[in-house]
Design an enzyme around this catalytic site. Structure first.
Site, mmCIF file in Angstrom:
data_model
loop_
_atom_site.group_PDB
_atom_site.id
_atom_site.type_symbol
_atom_site.label_atom_id
_atom_site.label_comp_id
_atom_site.label_asym_id
_atom_site.label_seq_id
_atom_site.Cartn_x
_atom_site.Cartn_y
_atom_site.Cartn_z
ATOM 1 N N SER A 82 0.799 -1.177 -0.047
ATOM 2 C CA SER A 82 0.023 0.150 0.036
ATOM 3 C C SER A 82 0.885 1.423 0.047
ATOM 4 C CB SER A 82 -0.964 0.011 1.269
ATOM 5 O OG SER A 82 -2.062 -0.480 1.015
ATOM 6 N N LYS A 85 0.465 3.363 -2.977
ATOM 7 C CA LYS A 85 -0.655 4.387 -3.305
ATOM 8 C C LYS A 85 -0.262 5.890 -3.173
ATOM 9 C CE LYS A 85 -4.273 1.339 -1.161
ATOM 10 N NZ LYS A 85 -3.934 0.280 -0.265
ATOM 11 N N TYR A 208 -2.902 -2.226 -10.433
ATOM 12 C CA TYR A 208 -2.728 -1.935 -9.079
ATOM 13 C C TYR A 208 -1.937 -3.060 -8.306
ATOM 14 C CZ TYR A 208 -4.045 -1.882 -4.250
ATOM 15 O OH TYR A 208 -4.193 -1.864 -2.867
ATOM 16 N N TYR A 260 -3.919 3.396 7.952
ATOM 17 C CA TYR A 260 -5.219 2.907 8.121
ATOM 18 C C TYR A 260 -5.972 3.466 9.068
ATOM 19 C CZ TYR A 260 -2.433 -0.439 5.624
ATOM 20 O OH TYR A 260 -1.381 -1.263 4.690
ATOM 21 N N VAL A 278 1.153 -3.797 3.938
ATOM 22 C CA VAL A 278 1.053 -4.971 4.717
ATOM 23 C C VAL A 278 2.358 -5.833 4.681
ATOM 24 C CG1 VAL A 278 -1.652 -5.207 4.640
ATOM 25 C CG2 VAL A 278 -0.331 -6.107 2.738
HETATM 26 N N1 GLU Z 1 -1.959 -5.343 -2.117
HETATM 27 C C1 GLU Z 1 -2.653 -5.155 -1.012
HETATM 28 C C2 GLU Z 1 -4.103 -5.379 -1.220
HETATM 29 O O1 GLU Z 1 -4.673 -4.478 -1.906
HETATM 30 C C3 GLU Z 1 -2.047 -3.904 -0.407
HETATM 31 C C4 GLU Z 1 -2.423 -3.955 1.242
HETATM 32 C C5 GLU Z 1 -2.006 -2.771 1.897
HETATM 33 O O2 GLU Z 1 -0.749 -2.889 1.964
HETATM 34 O O3 GLU Z 1 -2.632 -2.296 2.793
HETATM 35 O O4 GLU Z 1 -4.757 -5.700 -0.329
#
Ligand code: GLU
Length: 338
Positions: A82, A85, A208, A260, A278
């Site tokens: 993530s 992002k 993504y 988060y 994650v």
């Molecule tokens: N590729 C993971 C997902 O979309 C990333 C989640 C994360 O790092 O929060 O579930």
């Protein structure tokens, strides 16, 4: 929200980091202090992540002037997840501009899990912010390119510019996530039903998932963060990746929703815009000074690295990075006026 600041010239406060030897010392201390902290669990909802060694732990600080300080398993590579992002958002803001992205993606906290479908339904099909999966999928759909392959190359090369080296895909993690990410497909299809995504949702999820599967180390995260801390110029290569305005906007979004559902507590305790992933990475940015990159796979229940969060909090305190902290002016110190 219109606070009526108008078109004024912005002033920024940028204090300096302590001298390099002191930063080295504190980075070593952060590593030493939390290396045996053994709370948390390694993410396993993506099978390719479950194999990570829970003992791995790396801490790095990159300065906007180019200094690097690191301790621990600094060679260990992991998938950015993530954290991508934040950087894809910056690249898309650079490409399309502040207003367009604000309108299509939004900047408000959802208060719900990063992969919530409910947050979209409760907000008239709006993705809410780019740090949750709905917003990140909407952002990825807006990347320039005549084909999914071109969009992927835009993302991969843009994130590589932030890191100052060529980032590569972890094919195993990518395939493993593609085989199990029905939830992200559902989010993309839901956004399509609300006309928030107008390209093929399958291709958006593919790009993504690829961006999440780029391999980095803690030092890369620190350099990527220091690029956002330094007005968009990579401190190692000297290349301008995005504008200073885009850095400011991206850090504002990270401040409200980068960690988060713990973003509020994080701000309260650490006082820095940050993003976690994650696989166990965290990047925390001190505008005008530099950034901290950490890696350790065991996560807390919100998905933030246990050791990484602690090391970052320690460094924020000891390096004086909390953006909300101030001290009374020397001339007005207690009793000075009595
Ligand atoms: N590729 C993971 C997902 O979309 C990333 C989640 C994360 O790092 O929060 O579930």
């Amino acid at each position: 929200m219109d606070l009526d600041v108008g078109d004024v010239e912005q002033a920024v406060f940028t204090g300096d980091l302590p001298r390099g030897a002191r930063v080295d010392e504190l980075v070593d201390m952060a590593h030493e202090r939390y290396r045996d902290h053994d709370a948390g669990t390694v993410a396993d909802y993506i099978p390719g992540l479950a194999r990570a060694d829970p003992r791995l732990f790396a801490v790095a600080v990159a300065e906007v002037e180019g200094g690097i300080h690191a301790a621990g398993d600094i060679e260990a590579q992991f998938t950015i997840q993530s954290i991508a992002k934040a950087f894809v958002y910056a690249l898309v803001c650079e490409h399309l501009g502040h207003e367009v992205v604000l309108d299509r993606v939004g900047v408000n906290n959802t208060g719900m899990a990063f992969n919530s479908v409910m947050a979209i339904e409760l907000n008239d099909g709006h993705p809410m912010n780019p740090m949750v999966n709905a917003g990140a999928l909407a952002t990825t759909a807006m990347t320039p390119g005549a084909s999914a392959a071109e969009q992927w190359e835009f993302v991969r090369s843009g994130l590589s510019d932030f890191a100052g080296r060529n980032l590569r895909l972890d094919g195993e993690v990518y395939r493993s996530e593609m085989a199990t990410n029905q939830r992200n497909l559902a989010i993309a299809r839901l956004l399509q039903s609300y006309h928030r995504i107008i390209v093929d949702p399958m291709e958006v999820v593919d790009t993504y998932t690829r961006q999440c599967s780029l391999r980095v180390d803690a030092r890369d995260l620190a350099v990527m963060g220091a690029t956002l801390a330094g007005g968009g110029v990579n401190p190692m290569t000297g290349v301008r990746v995005v504008s200073a305005e885009v850095c400011r906007d991206t850090l504002a979004v990270l401040t409200s929703s980068g960690m988060y559902e713990r973003s509020g507590e994080w701000l309260f305790e650490v006082g820095l815009p940050a993003k976690s992933g994650v696989a166990g990475g965290i990047v925390a940015i001190a505008p005008g000074k530099g950034a901290i990159g950490t890696f350790s796979p065991p996560l807390d229940s919100a998905g933030n690295s246990e050791r990484g969060a602690r090391a970052t909090a320690f460094l924020s305190r000891t390096l004086g990075l909390n953006v909300f902290a101030s001290a009374a002016h020397a001339g007005l110190a207690e009793g000075a006026r009595s």
